[in-house]
Design an enzyme around this catalytic site. Structure first.
Site, PDB file in Angstrom:
ATOM      1  N   CYS A 179      14.296  41.046   1.544  1.00 58.19           N
ATOM      2  CA  CYS A 179      15.628  40.411   1.611  1.00 58.19           C
ATOM      3  C   CYS A 179      16.772  41.381   1.893  1.00 58.19           C
ATOM      4  CB  CYS A 179      15.902  39.677   0.303  1.00 58.19           C
ATOM      5  SG  CYS A 179      14.785  38.290   0.057  1.00 58.19           S
TER       6      CYS A 179
HETATM    7  N1  LIG Z   1      10.114  37.174  -1.126  1.00 59.76           N
HETATM    8  C1  LIG Z   1      11.321  36.977  -1.614  1.00 59.76           C
HETATM    9  O1  LIG Z   1      11.639  37.533  -2.651  1.00 59.76           O
HETATM   10  C2  LIG Z   1      12.312  36.047  -0.948  1.00 59.76           C
HETATM   11  C3  LIG Z   1      13.426  35.625  -1.668  1.00 59.76           C
HETATM   12  C4  LIG Z   1      14.327  34.757  -1.076  1.00 59.76           C
HETATM   13  C5  LIG Z   1      14.131  34.351   0.238  1.00 59.76           C
HETATM   14  N2  LIG Z   1      13.047  34.781   0.954  1.00 59.76           N
HETATM   15  C6  LIG Z   1      12.886  34.284   2.314  1.00 59.76           C
HETATM   16  O2  LIG Z   1      11.855  33.294   2.336  1.00 59.76           O
HETATM   17  C7  LIG Z   1      11.134  33.343   3.570  1.00 59.76           C
HETATM   18  C8  LIG Z   1       9.653  33.524   3.288  1.00 59.76           C
HETATM   19  O3  LIG Z   1       9.474  34.778   2.629  1.00 59.76           O
HETATM   20  P1  LIG Z   1       8.172  35.126   1.797  1.00 59.76           P
HETATM   21  O4  LIG Z   1       8.506  36.353   1.026  1.00 59.76           O
HETATM   22  O5  LIG Z   1       7.658  33.929   1.083  1.00 59.76           O
HETATM   23  O6  LIG Z   1       7.159  35.478   2.997  1.00 59.76           O
HETATM   24  P2  LIG Z   1       5.582  35.743   2.886  1.00 59.76           P
HETATM   25  O7  LIG Z   1       5.254  36.655   3.990  1.00 59.76           O
HETATM   26  O8  LIG Z   1       5.203  36.075   1.484  1.00 59.76           O
HETATM   27  O9  LIG Z   1       4.942  34.301   3.173  1.00 59.76           O
HETATM   28  C9  LIG Z   1       5.103  33.644   4.385  1.00 59.76           C
HETATM   29  C10 LIG Z   1       3.861  32.813   4.653  1.00 59.76           C
HETATM   30  O10 LIG Z   1       4.103  32.046   5.831  1.00 59.76           O
HETATM   31  C11 LIG Z   1       2.905  31.987   6.583  1.00 59.76           C
HETATM   32  N3  LIG Z   1       3.229  31.636   7.956  1.00 59.76           N
HETATM   33  C12 LIG Z   1       3.725  32.409   8.954  1.00 59.76           C
HETATM   34  N4  LIG Z   1       3.940  31.682  10.063  1.00 59.76           N
HETATM   35  C13 LIG Z   1       3.587  30.415   9.767  1.00 59.76           C
HETATM   36  C14 LIG Z   1       3.590  29.202  10.495  1.00 59.76           C
HETATM   37  N5  LIG Z   1       4.022  29.149  11.753  1.00 59.76           N
HETATM   38  N6  LIG Z   1       3.140  28.090   9.888  1.00 59.76           N
HETATM   39  C15 LIG Z   1       2.688  28.134   8.599  1.00 59.76           C
HETATM   40  N7  LIG Z   1       2.678  29.244   7.865  1.00 59.76           N
HETATM   41  C16 LIG Z   1       3.123  30.372   8.427  1.00 59.76           C
HETATM   42  C17 LIG Z   1       2.290  33.351   6.394  1.00 59.76           C
HETATM   43  O11 LIG Z   1       0.906  33.339   6.694  1.00 59.76           O
HETATM   44  C18 LIG Z   1       2.600  33.628   4.913  1.00 59.76           C
HETATM   45  O12 LIG Z   1       1.557  33.188   4.084  1.00 59.76           O
HETATM   46  C19 LIG Z   1      11.765  34.485   4.369  1.00 59.76           C
HETATM   47  O13 LIG Z   1      12.740  33.963   5.225  1.00 59.76           O
HETATM   48  C20 LIG Z   1      12.439  35.335   3.298  1.00 59.76           C
HETATM   49  O14 LIG Z   1      13.548  36.035   3.823  1.00 59.76           O
HETATM   50  C21 LIG Z   1      12.123  35.607   0.378  1.00 59.76           C
END
Ligand SMILES: NC(=O)c1ccc[n+]([C@@H]2O[C@H](COP(=O)([O-])OP(=O)(O)OC[C@H]3O[C@@H](n4cnc5c(N)ncnc54)[C@H](O)[C@@H]3O)[C@@H](O)[C@H]2O)c1
Length: 454
Positions: A283
Site C-alpha cells: 500500500c
Molecule cells: N494487503 C493489504 O494490506 C491491502 C490493504 C488495503 C488495500 N489493499 C488493496 O487491495 C487489493 C488487493 O490486494 P491484496 O493484498 O489482497 O493482493 P493479493 O496479491 O494478496 O491477492 C490478490 C489475489 O487476486 C488474484 N487475482 C489476480 N488477478 C485476478 C483476476 N483477474 N481474477 C481473479 N483473481 C485474480 C491473485 O491470484 C491473488 O490471489 C490491491 O489493490 C491492494 O492495493 C491491500
C-alpha cells in the site's frame, strides 16, 4: 436497456436489497488474497453463500481443502465454512454468473515506470462483464486512481447492454485491512462506500452492512477512491517527515526516538509516526503514485507525494551507510564482513515481504561485498532475483558469527536482550533495543553503536 419498472413490479434495486436482507444473495469475491479472503469469510459468516473466484489454481484448490495462505486467516476458519457449504472457491469465471453481488480485490501494482498497472483490474472487469446479468452489484475494492470505477469499469458493463444504476449497480469501496493488527479487522473497521448513482451507493452499503459494523456512504466513486489515497498518502508523507527528522537529529546529535516520544505526550494536534529503514507492503509505497500519476495527466505535480517518496526510498541506502560507519569504527570494511539482517518482512509480526526495505538493504550491502544472511521468525525463506534465501536460526552462534546485526523489522518474538548480549555490533533501525544494556555491564554502557550517519 432498462425500462422503468411497471407499477407494482419491483425494481432491480428492491429485488437485490430484499435478497441481501434475507441472506439469499450469492456473493462473489474476485481475488482471494490478503483483502479478498478475509472479506469472503465475513460474508460467509454473515450467512451468505460465497463463491471465491481466483486465477491462481493453487490458491483455489488449497482453500477448498481448508488450507489458508493468509497468516491472519486460520485454515480452521476456512475449513469450517467450506464444510458448512457457505464458502466455495473456483477458477471458472462462468461461476460469476451465479452471483448477485461481487467484490473485486485483485492487485493494483505499479509498472516499472511507476505508472499504474491496471492489468488485473481490467482482466477482472472483463470476466465480470462476460458473465454479467441484470440485478448484479459490482464493487471494486482494489486501491486505484480516482476515476477508475466510472471510466474503466462502467463502460465495460454498459457495453454488455446494461444500465448502471438501474439494471446493475456499481460502486467503489476501499479496503483498509491492516495485516497483523489485533484490534482492527475487516469486521470492525468502518467501510467507506461510494456508488456511481445513489441507488448504487444504497445497494453497496446494504451489502457491507450485512456483515460489517460501520458503513460510511460518500457521494461518488471518485470520493471513495480518493479517501483511500488520502489515507495512504497521509501515512507516506508523515513517515517521510519523521525519516527526515531522523536525519536532522543524527546531524544534530539528538536521539530522534526521545524527541518523538516527548512530542507524543502532547494530547492534541500531534500524531506519532516512527522512522525506519524505508517503507514496504502493497500500500504505502505504491498507492500515492496512483494519485500522482492521475494528477500528472491533469498537468499537476503532487509535490508532497514526490518528496515523501524520495526521502522514504533513500532510507535503505542510509541504513547501509550507518552499517559501513559502525563497522569502520571497529576498523572493519563492509567488503568481506558477515552481516545478519534481523527481520525481512516489511513490518512487525507479519510474514509479508512485498516491497520490504530489507530487500534493498541486503542488495546494497552485497553490492559493497558483504556476506549477508538473515533471520526472520515469520519468513522461513524467500526468493529474490531467482535466488532462494533461507532464514538462519536465531542462535548465539549466528549472532556471534556476524560482524554486525542489522535490525530491519522489530518482530515482537525476538529476544533483543540476547542480540545486545551476543552481537559484536548492532545497528538498530527500529529502536527495538531501546534501554537494553549488555548484561552484567554498568548502566552507562551503550548497547548499540552510535547511529550517526556517515
Ligand atoms: N494487503 C493489504 O494490506 C491491502 C490493504 C488495503 C488495500 N489493499 C488493496 O487491495 C487489493 C488487493 O490486494 P491484496 O493484498 O489482497 O493482493 P493479493 O496479491 O494478496 O491477492 C490478490 C489475489 O487476486 C488474484 N487475482 C489476480 N488477478 C485476478 C483476476 N483477474 N481474477 C481473479 N483473481 C485474480 C491473485 O491470484 C491473488 O490471489 C490491491 O489493490 C491492494 O492495493 C491491500
Amino acid at each position: 436497456m432498462a425500462t422503468e419498472p411497471k407499477a407494482g413490479a419491483k425494481s432491480m434495486k428492491d429485488v437485490l436489497l430484499a435478497k441481501l436482507t434475507e441472506r439469499k444473495a450469492i456473493i462473489g469475491v474476485v481475488g482471494l488474497g490478503y483483502v479478498g479472503l478475509p472479506l469472503a469469510l465475513e460474508f460467509a459468516r454473515a450467512g451468505f453463500h460465497v463463491i471465491g473466484y481466483d486465477v491462481n489454481k493453487g490458491v483455489v484448490d488449497a482453500l477448498m481443502r481448508g488450507e489458508s495462505h493468509i497468516k491472519d486467516v486460520p485454515g480452521a476458519d476456512v475449513a469450517e465454512l467450506v464444510n458448512a457449504g457457505k464458502f466455495e472457491t473456483t477458477g471458472e469465471e462462468s461461476r460469476l454468473r451465479d452471483t448477485d453481488a461481487i467484490s473485486i480485490a485483485v492487485p493494483t501494482p505499479l509498472a516499472k515506470t511507476r505508472d499504474p498497472d491496471m492489468t488485473y483490474v481490467i482482466a477482472a472487469a472483463d470476466a465480470i462483464a462476460r458473465n454479467c446479468h441484470p440485478g448484479l452489484l459490482i464493487v471494486l475494492e482494489s486501491t486505484t486512481y480516482p476515476g477508475t470505477t466510472r471510466d474503466l469499469m462502467q463502460p465495460k458493463l454498459e457495453a454488455a447492454g446494461l444500465t448502471v444504476g438501474e439494471d446493475v449497480f456499481l460502486a467503489f469501496s476501499p479496503e483498509r485491512v491492516d495485516p497483523g493488527n489485533p484490534t482492527w479487522n475487516t469486521k470492525n473497521t468502518p467501510k467507506v462506500v461510494g456508488g456511481i448513482t445513489a441507488a448504487c451507493t444504497e445497494v453497496a452499503s446494504a451489502l457491507y452492512a450485512s456483515c460489517l459494523e460501520t458503513i460510511v456512504p460518500v457521494s461518488s466513486t471518485e470520493t471513495a477512491e480518493l479517501v483511500k489515497l488520502l489515507e495512504n498518502t497521509f501515512r507516506s508523507v508523515n513517515i517521510g517527515l519523521v525519516n527526515e527528522m531522523q536525519i536532522v537529529c543524527d546531524k544534530l546529535g539528538v536521539n530522534v526516538w526521545e524527541v518523538i516520544e516527548a512530542a507524543a505526550t502532547k494530547p492534541f494536534g500531534f500524531m506519532k509516526f516512527t522512522p525506519g529503514p524505508g517503507i514496504g507492503g502493497h500500500c504505502i509505497p505504491l498507492d500515492p503514485h496512483y494519485l500522482a500519476w492521475k494528477m500528472r495527466t491533469l498537468n499537476y505535480k503532487t509535490r508532497f507525494i514526490d518528496l515523501a517518496s524520495e526521502i522514504n526510498s533513500e532510507m535503505p541506502a542510509l541504513v547501509v551507510q550507518r552499517v559501513a560507519q559502525a563497522l569502520n569504527d571497529q576498523r572493519k570494511p563492509v567488503n568481506g564482513s558477515r552481516i545478519l539482517v534481523l527481520g525481512v518482512a516489511y513490518k512487525r509480526d507479519i510474514d509479508d515481504m512485498r516491497e520490504s526495505p530489507a530487500l534493498d538493504v541486503i542488495r546494497l550491502l552485497e553490492e559493497r561485498g558483504a556476506e549477508v544472511v538473515y533471520h526472520d521468525p515469520h519468513v522461513a525463506s524467500f526468493r529474490e532475483d531467482g535466488h532462494e534465501r533461507l532464514s538462519v536460526p536465531f542462535s548465539d552462534a549466528e549472532l556471534g558469527r556476524a560482524d554486525a546485526v542489522v535490525i530491519i523489522t522489530d518482530h515482537s518474538s525476538v529476544d533483543y536482550q540476547r542480540v545486545v548480549d551476543v552481537a559484536a555490533l548492532v545497528v538498530d533501525t527500529r529502536n527495538a533495543t531501546a534501554g537494553l544494556r549488555k548484561s552484567g555491564k554498568d548502566t552507562n554502557t551503550k548497547a548499540a553503536p552510535d547511529m550517526a550517519l556517515a
